[in-house]
Design an enzyme around this catalytic site. Structure first.
Site, PDB file in Angstrom:
ATOM      1  N   ASP A  10     -10.350 -14.043  -7.301  1.00 39.12           N
ATOM      2  CA  ASP A  10      -9.239 -13.094  -7.321  1.00 39.12           C
ATOM      3  C   ASP A  10      -9.591 -11.982  -6.328  1.00 39.12           C
ATOM      4  O   ASP A  10     -10.762 -11.830  -5.944  1.00 39.12           O
ATOM      5  CB  ASP A  10      -9.068 -12.547  -8.742  1.00 39.12           C
ATOM      6  CG  ASP A  10      -8.091 -11.389  -8.802  1.00 39.12           C
ATOM      7  OD1 ASP A  10      -6.943 -11.557  -8.366  1.00 39.12           O
ATOM      8  OD2 ASP A  10      -8.501 -10.303  -9.262  1.00 39.12           O
ATOM      9  N   TYR A  12      -7.867  -8.310  -6.077  1.00 35.21           N
ATOM     10  CA  TYR A  12      -7.782  -6.914  -6.482  1.00 35.21           C
ATOM     11  C   TYR A  12      -8.587  -6.650  -7.746  1.00 35.21           C
ATOM     12  O   TYR A  12      -8.282  -7.162  -8.818  1.00 35.21           O
ATOM     13  CB  TYR A  12      -6.324  -6.513  -6.683  1.00 35.21           C
ATOM     14  CG  TYR A  12      -5.500  -6.649  -5.420  1.00 35.21           C
ATOM     15  CD1 TYR A  12      -5.730  -5.811  -4.335  1.00 35.21           C
ATOM     16  CD2 TYR A  12      -4.510  -7.625  -5.301  1.00 35.21           C
ATOM     17  CE1 TYR A  12      -4.994  -5.931  -3.168  1.00 35.21           C
ATOM     18  CE2 TYR A  12      -3.766  -7.752  -4.132  1.00 35.21           C
ATOM     19  CZ  TYR A  12      -4.011  -6.905  -3.070  1.00 35.21           C
ATOM     20  OH  TYR A  12      -3.291  -7.029  -1.910  1.00 35.21           O
ATOM     21  N   ARG A  41      -1.688   1.371 -10.571  1.00 32.04           N
ATOM     22  CA  ARG A  41      -2.245   0.037 -10.826  1.00 32.04           C
ATOM     23  C   ARG A  41      -1.682  -0.575 -12.105  1.00 32.04           C
ATOM     24  O   ARG A  41      -1.295  -1.755 -12.134  1.00 32.04           O
ATOM     25  CB  ARG A  41      -3.767   0.118 -10.917  1.00 32.04           C
ATOM     26  CG  ARG A  41      -4.473  -1.166 -11.336  1.00 32.04           C
ATOM     27  CD  ARG A  41      -4.215  -2.314 -10.393  1.00 32.04           C
ATOM     28  NE  ARG A  41      -5.056  -3.466 -10.725  1.00 32.04           N
ATOM     29  CZ  ARG A  41      -4.911  -4.672 -10.194  1.00 32.04           C
ATOM     30  NH1 ARG A  41      -3.947  -4.908  -9.308  1.00 32.04           N
ATOM     31  NH2 ARG A  41      -5.706  -5.659 -10.532  1.00 32.04           N
ATOM     32  N   SER A 116      -4.446 -14.933  -5.093  1.00 34.50           N
ATOM     33  CA  SER A 116      -3.988 -13.596  -5.461  1.00 34.50           C
ATOM     34  C   SER A 116      -2.494 -13.552  -5.689  1.00 34.50           C
ATOM     35  O   SER A 116      -1.736 -14.367  -5.152  1.00 34.50           O
ATOM     36  CB  SER A 116      -4.358 -12.622  -4.327  1.00 34.50           C
ATOM     37  OG  SER A 116      -3.855 -11.328  -4.573  1.00 34.50           O
TER      38      SER A 116
END
Length: 222
Positions: A10, A12, A41, A116
């Protein structure tokens, strides 16, 4: 455990520190940077999940922009489009974690991929700016199928791109919901639990749990 032929990362929170955008937020809105970046976020993920449930897909960069506007408005920040663009550009300049490149260098004997929710328009500049694209055999985005993780269809699409069996994939993420989704699909999983958080109650535990990516290259972990 079957031999791992592919390692999937992944992006982030796993390879890159999403909270490094806090500095750009602080520059624009003094004393509010940390709070803005944190809400940004959380809303980014929430909007992606809700759109998946509603069947109203939007590319992750658009979702990210919407989440940023919400975060700024919540903090009663006045902004212009140029400020929004500056902060969005900062997402292409996120800092990789200090161990990221070292770990990628040491697992080059495996097929490496990025997977992602971000589209190519976010991933390509991010990896290029950090000089990390060279380490990956595949850069895969859910935007190609328009199904956000942790939807089963997203992991199925990834598997097709890798041309390996699902039991030959080791999937790494710092996001526990992503780990649960990957495990549910049948991947082997390693949770990068940087904050020492408790496990999610989603019916799937990671096969491995590391404090950072270095856990991957410790003896006997592959």
């Amino acid at each position: 455990m079957a031999e791992m032929k592919a390692i999937v990362f992944d992006v982030y929170g796993t390879l890159f520190d999403v909270q490094s955008v806090q500095e750009a937020c602080e520059q624009q809105f003094p004393e509010k940077g940390e709070s803005i970046s944190s809400l940004w976020r959380s809303k980014q993920l929430e909007y992606a999940f809700l759109r998946q449930l509603m069947g109203q897909y939007k590319p992750f960069n658009n979702v990210t922009r919407d989440a940023l506007r919400y975060a700024l408005e919540t903090h009663e920040c006045k902004y212009k489009d140029e400020i929004i663009q500056k902060l969005m550009d900062a997402y292409n300049q996120l800092r990789p974690y200090e161990e990221t490149e070292e770990v990628l260098q040491q697992v080059q004997d495996k097929k490496l991929a990025v997977f992602s929710n971000g589209p190519d328009g976010m991933l390509d500049p991010l990896l290029r700016n950090a000089d990390l694209a060279q380490y990956f055999d595949a850069i895969v985005s859910v935007d190609e199928i328009k199904q956000y993780k942790p939807a089963t269809a997203s992991y199925a699409y990834l598997l097709k791109q890798l041309d390996v069996k699902r039991e030959e994939v080791l999937f790494l993420s710092s996001n526990s919901w992503d780990i649960a989704g990957a495990a549910n699909f049948g991947f082997h999983t390693a949770w990068i639990n940087r904050k020492g958080a408790p496990a999610e109650r989603l019916g799937h535990n990671p096969d491995k749990e590391y404090a950072n990516l270095k856990g991957l290259i410790e003896k006997n972990n592959l």
